[in-house]
Design an enzyme around this catalytic site. Structure first.
Site, PDB file in Angstrom:
ATOM      1  N   GLN A 208       0.904  -1.345  -0.085  1.00  0.00           N
ATOM      2  CA  GLN A 208      -0.039  -0.169   0.112  1.00  0.00           C
ATOM      3  C   GLN A 208       0.786   1.332   0.260  1.00  0.00           C
ATOM      4  O   GLN A 208       1.666   1.404   0.916  1.00  0.00           O
ATOM      5  CB  GLN A 208      -0.940  -0.062   1.131  1.00  0.00           C
ATOM      6  CG  GLN A 208      -1.657  -1.361   1.192  1.00  0.00           C
ATOM      7  CD  GLN A 208      -2.988  -1.309   0.242  1.00  0.00           C
ATOM      8  OE1 GLN A 208      -3.718  -0.509   0.391  1.00  0.00           O
ATOM      9  NE2 GLN A 208      -2.947  -2.444  -0.456  1.00  0.00           N
ATOM     10  N   GLY A 249     -11.983   2.726   4.197  1.00  0.00           N
ATOM     11  CA  GLY A 249     -11.048   2.067   3.365  1.00  0.00           C
ATOM     12  C   GLY A 249     -10.057   2.773   2.713  1.00  0.00           C
ATOM     13  O   GLY A 249     -10.363   4.109   2.513  1.00  0.00           O
ATOM     14  N   HIS A 250      -9.206   1.896   2.101  1.00  0.00           N
ATOM     15  CA  HIS A 250      -8.103   2.675   1.298  1.00  0.00           C
ATOM     16  C   HIS A 250      -8.659   3.157  -0.173  1.00  0.00           C
ATOM     17  O   HIS A 250      -9.401   2.791  -0.704  1.00  0.00           O
ATOM     18  CB  HIS A 250      -6.676   1.707   0.897  1.00  0.00           C
ATOM     19  CG  HIS A 250      -7.080   0.599   0.005  1.00  0.00           C
ATOM     20  ND1 HIS A 250      -6.284  -0.637  -0.228  1.00  0.00           N
ATOM     21  CD2 HIS A 250      -8.329  -0.031  -0.221  1.00  0.00           C
ATOM     22  CE1 HIS A 250      -7.076  -1.676  -0.806  1.00  0.00           C
ATOM     23  NE2 HIS A 250      -8.129  -1.275  -0.917  1.00  0.00           N
ATOM     24  N   ASN A 251      -8.160   4.430  -0.532  1.00  0.00           N
ATOM     25  CA  ASN A 251      -8.446   5.313  -1.572  1.00  0.00           C
ATOM     26  C   ASN A 251      -9.760   5.703  -1.335  1.00  0.00           C
ATOM     27  O   ASN A 251     -10.292   6.428  -2.483  1.00  0.00           O
ATOM     28  CB  ASN A 251      -8.485   4.123  -2.864  1.00  0.00           C
ATOM     29  CG  ASN A 251      -7.034   3.567  -2.852  1.00  0.00           C
ATOM     30  OD1 ASN A 251      -6.014   3.745  -2.261  1.00  0.00           O
ATOM     31  ND2 ASN A 251      -7.131   2.656  -3.812  1.00  0.00           N
ATOM     32  N   SER A 269     -12.106   2.556  -2.211  1.00  0.00           N
ATOM     33  CA  SER A 269     -12.174   3.464  -3.645  1.00  0.00           C
ATOM     34  C   SER A 269     -13.465   4.141  -3.573  1.00  0.00           C
ATOM     35  O   SER A 269     -13.707   4.517  -4.795  1.00  0.00           O
ATOM     36  CB  SER A 269     -11.641   2.390  -4.520  1.00  0.00           C
ATOM     37  OG  SER A 269     -10.279   2.254  -4.522  1.00  0.00           O
TER      38      SER A 269
END
Lengths: 340, 340, 340
Positions: A208, A249-251, A269
């Site tokens: 990441q 969460g990521h993004n 995302s």
């Protein structure tokens, strides 16, 4: 290109080496050509290697300026002219291995056992107080009039803006925090996102390589967790207020002045527009767009894009009105049957 | 028998003393007979005292090798020959008191005020780094090439395998952690499970005497919580990936290579097969068996056993297909009524 | 009046100054009159300024002994005789500004960088042990035979009763903790509640001036979060057991001997009667009354008051029986349609 404040690539690596690391075959390109970094399709430049795993992104692939790309056999023909190709049935798994080759697990500049709590390279602005037990890592930059709570941990290279309060036990890594932000106790910002290339012989971890960007005047509730981006960044827009035990969460891109109530979660995302309100324990699945001003009822399970200003409820979420109609209809049917 | 690495029983105690402590009557056995430990029915040996509280486990009772058992009057007749019996209307409450008599609240070997952060009896392998502020308790064993994050707390007797990373602020107690494990910031492993004998004059705490066993290559997300077993262990199988803010109750058995998404929860004593995928915010109630390869949709509420490979959704959870059909049917009925 | 143990008002302020700070107009009262504190309508005295934002509380307004009040134009006529009035279209926003004028952000007595972990003004009872790395702030009072876990943080003025165990990494602020309480690792107690006056140009933070009161024999699970009250206190009744990752909002009143299972959440100002059982991942919205002995099924979404002893399930929650009937009815309709 991952932020050099946090990440230093180990490359460059030749296309031949990248093929070996990823288990892919060279479908196009000079085996001796070198690449220096990994990047998502839409931000990659000619020295980067990227990947295409989901047909949904094939237009980004066709338009990408990446110098090389991991791609499945069936999609290789969509590549732009001149792109080196590493062809594999599992491009995402291959990318995981390539990214780990550029960015090995361990951080390059670890603090040492017995080191002082505040690294000598840290800069701290006037009027800032650091409470007992707080640990601040190499090259972190803390603004003016901040308060760093007791036993908080601020990682390598993190930047904290003026007048920001970091609560006790909070953990900040790989992030840039704005001004007048309040981070409550126990918040974890910047840890690895939950990214794996799933496989029948185990799941491959995806490095990441992004950050978390937190805008001015944001508030983040106790024990909430915000993962850093996988390559793009995770972004919390200015003025947004996040309650306790929320998962981002990521993004994920959260807009400005959103209100995100306790125990809700936003999967990787997804993009949340400005002034969106998300009720408690609601969940938003990944890769969605929630329009500005939308209102998501508590415990909703949002599985599709939401229009600006819409009110949604239920799991799976529908328009708030249809959700309530469905609830009422089922109750009336039950009542009828009881009466019969 | 509780792991002597973590627990030292205060006994032995006579059947007479055990009757007095628990408020039960001796239904069978020599009052002067001594017992040295507590244990679940299926692992108990002749020197142990156990309990039967739920009719569901009466076969384990009949086959148990426990030397003594707390049991309700109506089930006492199912006891195997030679077992000493303590008869009480509230066997679980009685067990709580007996277990507390063997294992009083306080740990036997507390670290002292002003003690150094890393206890002198700790062993730490080559290449391991311990970041500032981390606290490591007596007799803990840390492997080689590990990283113990800033301000993490590792309790008495905990073992951590080689190449494992423990995040900042993580708390590990009563657990054995495998190799190449990643424990993210703020994770709590090994605290007491949520075990009480409920009662109208207050709830009696059940001592939790098991451990948490975490297999190799497991990843555990930020601020997740994994309670230790009550007598059996809580187990996370090798290669399983757990996201942020996940709750794993006591005695849960998670198989190998599972994927457990953020904010989901697994209640006590459920068994999750290999390669199970559990979506975000899903809940699995206690004492269930989820077959290998099952897929549980986000926000599901699983209240029954799930067959291997099945896809489940909804709350209460049904087959994914029936769940979606129900959703579609209700929506079509609402639409019809609106049109009418 | 906010507890002087934790809060010291900056006032007194004149009605004129309060009008300027809040952007309201003086609707009644002497501009030179002074007020010394803020308070909710029902506890305010003649030297306090309060606010009325919700028509629901107009009777408290009419009966209030507050010396001054922020109020919307349409409700000003309901004021009791002699009350000074600050009239504004946004009374809650105005109150946010007034309260911040009395209670500026920063705590008055911060610990200093490099200070020892345990402040010299702390009192600690006999037999209490403080594990390494724990930080205890000014004027905190720790009882006898307590255990303060490694790296725990106890804030200014906090009181902890005898025989209480505070887990590693727990954070306690603005709270009074009873006897024989168990606070598990990573718990956050006493941080700001999630209180904002929402606005189209950003959200105004409401100072949170209450405390958290935790009764005797309470247990609070790992990484759970309990916000302090906004003016009134947040209260956890004696003997209640709270599992991991539970969220308790500001001003919530939990009764005695409740059982609150993991990942459930209770929104602000709700009152939970004695012996209520709340299942895992259930949510209770704000300002509700849940009667004594009620049972709330896991994943329920309670949006209305619940009668004593009632069993509730579903989201939105209905009686447990109607919820199960609705589930069964929908399943039977699906089955019928499949057969057709």
């Amino acid at each position: 290109m991952p932020d050099r404040r946090f990440y230093s690539p180990a490359g460059p690596l030749t296309l031949r080496a990248l093929a070996a690391v990823s288990g892919a075959e060279i479908g196009a390109g000079d085996p001796a050509a070198v690449f220096t970094d990994v990047s998502p399709l839409d931000t990659a430049v000619s020295t980067d290697i990227s990947f295409l795993d989901n047909r949904k992104y094939r237009e980004s692939f066709a338009a990408s300026e990446a110098g090389a790309c991991l791609v499945a056999p069936g999609l290789a023909s969509l590549a732009p002219a001149g792109m080196a190709l590493l062809v594999t049935a599992e491009p995402y798994r291959g990318y995981a291995k390539v990214a780990r080759a550029y960015y090995p697990d361990r951080e390059p500049e670890p603090v040492q056992t017995g080191a002082s709590l505040i690294h000598e390279s840290v800069t701290i602005g006037d009027g800032t107080q650091v409470d007992p037990g707080a640990v601040i890592g190499p090259r972190a930059e803390i603004g003016r009039r901040c308060r760093i709570g007791a036993n908080a941990v601020i990682g390598t290279g993190v930047a904290v803006g003026d007048d920001t309060a970091i609560g006790p036990q909070a953990v900040l890594a790989y992030c840039i925090i704005g001004r007048r932000v309040i981070v409550h106790p126990g918040v974890c910002i910047g840890q690895d996102g939950f990214g794996f290339a799933l496989g029948s012989d185990g799941h491959e971890k995806i490095p990441q390589l992004g950050r978390v960007l937190v805008g001015d005047d944001v508030e983040i509730g106790a024990n909430s967790t915000i993962d850093r981006g996988s390559g793009p960044d995770t972004v919390i827009g200015a003025g947004s207020k996040i309650d306790n035990l929320v998962q981002i969460g990521h993004n994920v891109q959260v807009g400005r002045n959103c209100v995100i109530v306790a125990q809700s979660g936003i999967s990787g995302s997804s993009e949340i527009g400005d002034f969106v309100i998300i009720g408690g324990q609601a969940g938003i699945t990944g890769h969605l767009t929630i329009g500005a001003g939308a209102k998501i009822a508590g415990q909703s399970g949002v599985m599709r894009d939401v229009s600006p200003g819409a009110t949604m409820g239920g799991s799976p979420a529908q328009s708030g009105r249809d959700w309530m109609r469905g609830v009422a209809l089922l109750q009336s049917l039950v009542k009828k049957r009881k009466g019969a």
